[in-house]
Design a protein around this motif. Structure first.
Motif, PDB file in Angstrom:
ATOM      1  N   TYR A   8     -10.587  18.310 -29.261  1.00 29.58           N
ATOM      2  CA  TYR A   8     -10.872  17.894 -30.502  1.00 29.58           C
ATOM      3  C   TYR A   8     -12.577  17.987 -30.256  1.00 29.58           C
ATOM      4  CZ  TYR A   8      -6.404  16.949 -31.856  1.00 29.58           C
ATOM      5  OH  TYR A   8      -4.960  17.033 -31.985  1.00 29.58           O
ATOM      6  N   ALA A  13      -8.277  14.977 -26.115  1.00 33.60           N
ATOM      7  CA  ALA A  13      -7.109  14.225 -26.568  1.00 33.60           C
ATOM      8  C   ALA A  13      -5.930  14.325 -25.426  1.00 33.60           C
ATOM      9  CB  ALA A  13      -6.868  14.603 -27.856  1.00 33.60           C
ATOM     10  N   PRO A  32      -0.069   3.913 -25.411  1.00 37.12           N
ATOM     11  CA  PRO A  32      -0.593   3.184 -26.688  1.00 37.12           C
ATOM     12  C   PRO A  32      -1.222   4.077 -27.778  1.00 37.12           C
ATOM     13  CG  PRO A  32      -2.230   3.046 -24.878  1.00 37.12           C
ATOM     14  CD  PRO A  32      -0.848   3.697 -24.358  1.00 37.12           C
ATOM     15  N   ASN A  33      -1.650   3.641 -28.947  1.00 39.82           N
ATOM     16  CA  ASN A  33      -2.077   4.436 -29.923  1.00 39.82           C
ATOM     17  C   ASN A  33      -3.470   5.223 -29.295  1.00 39.82           C
ATOM     18  OD1 ASN A  33      -0.115   3.995 -31.689  1.00 39.82           O
ATOM     19  ND2 ASN A  33      -1.376   2.020 -32.473  1.00 39.82           N
ATOM     20  N   GLY A  34      -3.544   6.378 -29.703  1.00 41.05           N
ATOM     21  CA  GLY A  34      -4.585   7.382 -29.452  1.00 41.05           C
ATOM     22  C   GLY A  34      -4.361   7.867 -27.855  1.00 41.05           C
ATOM     23  N   ALA A  35      -3.304   7.768 -27.275  1.00 41.11           N
ATOM     24  CA  ALA A  35      -3.295   8.088 -25.858  1.00 41.11           C
ATOM     25  C   ALA A  35      -3.033   9.733 -25.819  1.00 41.11           C
ATOM     26  CB  ALA A  35      -1.873   7.466 -25.194  1.00 41.11           C
ATOM     27  N   GLY A  36      -2.616  10.225 -26.882  1.00 44.44           N
ATOM     28  CA  GLY A  36      -2.363  11.862 -26.924  1.00 44.44           C
ATOM     29  C   GLY A  36      -0.890  12.040 -27.009  1.00 44.44           C
ATOM     30  N   LYS A  37      -0.063  11.126 -27.351  1.00 42.79           N
ATOM     31  CA  LYS A  37       1.433  11.523 -27.485  1.00 42.79           C
ATOM     32  C   LYS A  37       1.691  12.644 -28.528  1.00 42.79           C
ATOM     33  CE  LYS A  37       2.679   7.381 -28.297  1.00 42.79           C
ATOM     34  NZ  LYS A  37       1.397   6.879 -28.284  1.00 42.79           N
ATOM     35  N   SER A  38       1.184  12.313 -29.763  1.00 41.22           N
ATOM     36  CA  SER A  38       1.466  13.156 -30.897  1.00 41.22           C
ATOM     37  C   SER A  38       0.873  14.521 -30.554  1.00 41.22           C
ATOM     38  CB  SER A  38       0.928  12.957 -32.277  1.00 41.22           C
ATOM     39  OG  SER A  38       1.372  11.398 -32.463  1.00 41.22           O
ATOM     40  N   THR A  39      -0.204  14.511 -30.339  1.00 44.26           N
ATOM     41  CA  THR A  39      -0.935  15.842 -29.922  1.00 44.26           C
ATOM     42  C   THR A  39       0.054  16.662 -29.139  1.00 44.26           C
ATOM     43  OG1 THR A  39      -3.027  14.915 -30.178  1.00 44.26           O
ATOM     44  CG2 THR A  39      -3.188  17.092 -28.892  1.00 44.26           C
ATOM     45  N   ARG A  48       0.459  22.687 -33.723  1.00 45.39           N
ATOM     46  CA  ARG A  48      -0.859  22.623 -33.053  1.00 45.39           C
ATOM     47  C   ARG A  48      -1.037  23.250 -31.986  1.00 45.39           C
ATOM     48  NH1 ARG A  48      -3.965  17.193 -33.807  1.00 45.39           N
ATOM     49  NH2 ARG A  48      -2.460  16.433 -35.232  1.00 45.39           N
TER      50      ARG A  48
HETATM   51  P1  ADP Z   1      -1.077   8.889 -30.332  1.00 47.89           P
HETATM   52  O1  ADP Z   1      -0.033  10.195 -30.617  1.00 47.89           O
HETATM   53  O2  ADP Z   1      -0.625   8.634 -28.668  1.00 47.89           O
HETATM   54  O3  ADP Z   1      -1.512   7.963 -30.794  1.00 47.89           O
HETATM   55  P2  ADP Z   1      -2.929  11.320 -30.789  1.00 47.89           P
HETATM   56  O4  ADP Z   1      -2.202  12.597 -30.023  1.00 47.89           O
HETATM   57  O5  ADP Z   1      -2.527  11.171 -32.068  1.00 47.89           O
HETATM   58  O6  ADP Z   1      -2.548  10.022 -29.850  1.00 47.89           O
HETATM   59  O7  ADP Z   1      -4.427  11.213 -30.524  1.00 47.89           O
HETATM   60  C1  ADP Z   1      -5.105  11.441 -29.225  1.00 47.89           C
HETATM   61  C2  ADP Z   1      -6.635  11.351 -29.472  1.00 47.89           C
HETATM   62  O8  ADP Z   1      -7.026  12.568 -30.348  1.00 47.89           O
HETATM   63  C3  ADP Z   1      -7.051  10.261 -30.237  1.00 47.89           C
HETATM   64  O9  ADP Z   1      -8.391   9.806 -29.637  1.00 47.89           O
HETATM   65  C4  ADP Z   1      -7.111  10.845 -31.721  1.00 47.89           C
HETATM   66  O10 ADP Z   1      -8.357  10.124 -32.353  1.00 47.89           O
HETATM   67  C5  ADP Z   1      -7.571  12.303 -31.440  1.00 47.89           C
HETATM   68  N1  ADP Z   1      -7.253  13.053 -32.506  1.00 47.89           N
HETATM   69  C6  ADP Z   1      -5.970  13.308 -32.835  1.00 47.89           C
HETATM   70  N2  ADP Z   1      -5.903  14.401 -34.038  1.00 47.89           N
HETATM   71  C7  ADP Z   1      -7.238  14.713 -34.000  1.00 47.89           C
HETATM   72  C8  ADP Z   1      -7.899  15.775 -34.817  1.00 47.89           C
HETATM   73  N3  ADP Z   1      -7.032  16.486 -35.783  1.00 47.89           N
HETATM   74  N4  ADP Z   1      -9.002  15.968 -34.956  1.00 47.89           N
HETATM   75  C9  ADP Z   1      -9.729  15.027 -34.101  1.00 47.89           C
HETATM   76  N5  ADP Z   1      -9.357  14.108 -33.215  1.00 47.89           N
HETATM   77  C10 ADP Z   1      -7.976  14.150 -32.980  1.00 47.89           C
END
Ligand code: ADP
Length: 310
Positions: A8, A13, A32-39, A48
């Motif tokens: 991003y 990420a 943990p939160n922000g690790a990159g799981k959802s992405t 995505r």
């Molecule tokens: P998790 O699911 O493990 O909490 P995410 O995959 O949501 O982690 O996020 C991984 C990193 O990517 C984080 O630093 C988050 O802030 C960043 N991020 C996620 N989505 C976006 C986006 N649409 N634009 C910019 N940064 C993003």
């Protein structure tokens, strides 16, 4: 996935993940939160686009997948979108029509334990019941692959156990499941294998009961000494140490515990180890720590603690 990467605005990420998830297994993705799981999960779901790497899901690249591929997936998103004016049965019957080979609506209603609420409007259901509607909608199309994103957040303990039984049934039917959760007991109960993502990298992957490596699973014996200090020792032979302690204290040592590190202990040790190795770097997509199969000592262990969201 091979070399999966998502940036991003120059920030990684997901910073290069190689991972295979087998047909029929339940894989727990932890971190943990922000690790990159959802992405990662959203790339697999086709929501995505990736920056680089190769991905195949059910034999298809999600970036170029068509509707027939989507009909083979079931997705339970983090937050429920179901609060509508329709009843449980109406909503399920409606969505069942989108799939080539749906399950019977009444079977699904029974499977998620909503028989009594079948004619209730979804907006009138409790949060936990609405979550079951989410799951019902995700499985109505008989998915080969089910994505569960923090499925039991906000559930009371009984509802969680019922939900786990439902998922276990789906496992027996051969559904492949990708689970993300902050509840380590949930991951331990449902997962066949798991992986820990930190700073966009997979720092550990393996069977749930082997995650973190053998060293991280060495039992810990803890007791209180005569000087009042709490002592602990890690040993592969806890029984021998306990016998020795009993001899030394001429009886039962105070507050004696033999602790076998559970998934939560192993997970926390991995996160701490990566945090000290990479400092703030782990949070912004820089290399976190050792690659796959890293093992590290367990620093803290408390068998009585609640499994809380990490
Ligand atoms: P998790 O699911 O493990 O909490 P995410 O995959 O949501 O982690 O996020 C991984 C990193 O990517 C984080 O630093 C988050 O802030 C960043 N991020 C996620 N989505 C976006 C986006 N649409 N634009 C910019 N940064 C993003």
């Amino acid at each position: 996935m091979r070399g999966l990467r998502k940036e991003y605005g120059g920030l990684a990420a997901v910073a290069g993940i190689d991972l295979d998830i087998e047909w029929g297994e339940t894989f727990a993705l932890l971190g943990p939160n922000g690790a990159g799981k959802s992405t990662t999960v959203e790339i697999l779901e086709g929501y995505r686009h990736r920056t680089a790497g190769d991905v195949t899901v059910l034999g298809v690249d999600p970036a170029h997948a068509k509707l027939d591929w989507k009909s083979r997936l079931g997705i339970v998103l983090q937050s429920s979108g179901e609060s509508g004016q329709y009843t449980v049965r109406e909503q399920l019957s409606h969505f069942a029509r989108f799939y080539p080979n749906p399950r019977r609506v009444d079977d699904v209603i029974a499977a998620v334990g909503l028989e009594k609420q079948a004619k209730t409007r979804i907006s009138r259901l409790s949060g936990g019941q609405q979550r079951r509607v989410d799951v019902a909608l995700a499985i109505i199309g008989r998915p080969e692959l089910l994505f569960l994103d923090e499925p039991t957040t906000g559930f009371d303990p009984e509802a969680r156990r019922e939900f786990w039984s439902l998922i276990e049934e789906l496992k027996t039917e051969g559904t492949t499941i990708l689970l993300t959760t902050h509840y380590l007991d949930e991951a331990a109960r449902l997962g066949d294998r798991g992986g820990v993502i930190l700073g966009g990298r997979l720092v550990a992957v393996g069977r749930i009961d082997e995650l973190g490596g053998a060293e991280a699973r060495v039992p810990l014996v803890r007791w209180r000494d005569d000087d009042g200090a709490l002592r602990e020792e890690r040993t592969e032979r806890p029984a021998e140490l306990v016998v020795e302690l009993a001899r030394r204290f001429a009886g039962e040592p105070r507050e004696l515990e033999v602790i076998r590190p559970n998934l939560e202990d192993v997970y926390l040790a991995l996160v701490h180890a990566a945090g000290s190795a990479a400092g703030a770097g782990a949070a912004n997509g820089e290399p976190a720590s050792n690659p796959v199969h890293s093992s590290s000592p367990v620093h803290a262990s408390n068998p009585e603690k609640e499994a809380e969201p990490a």
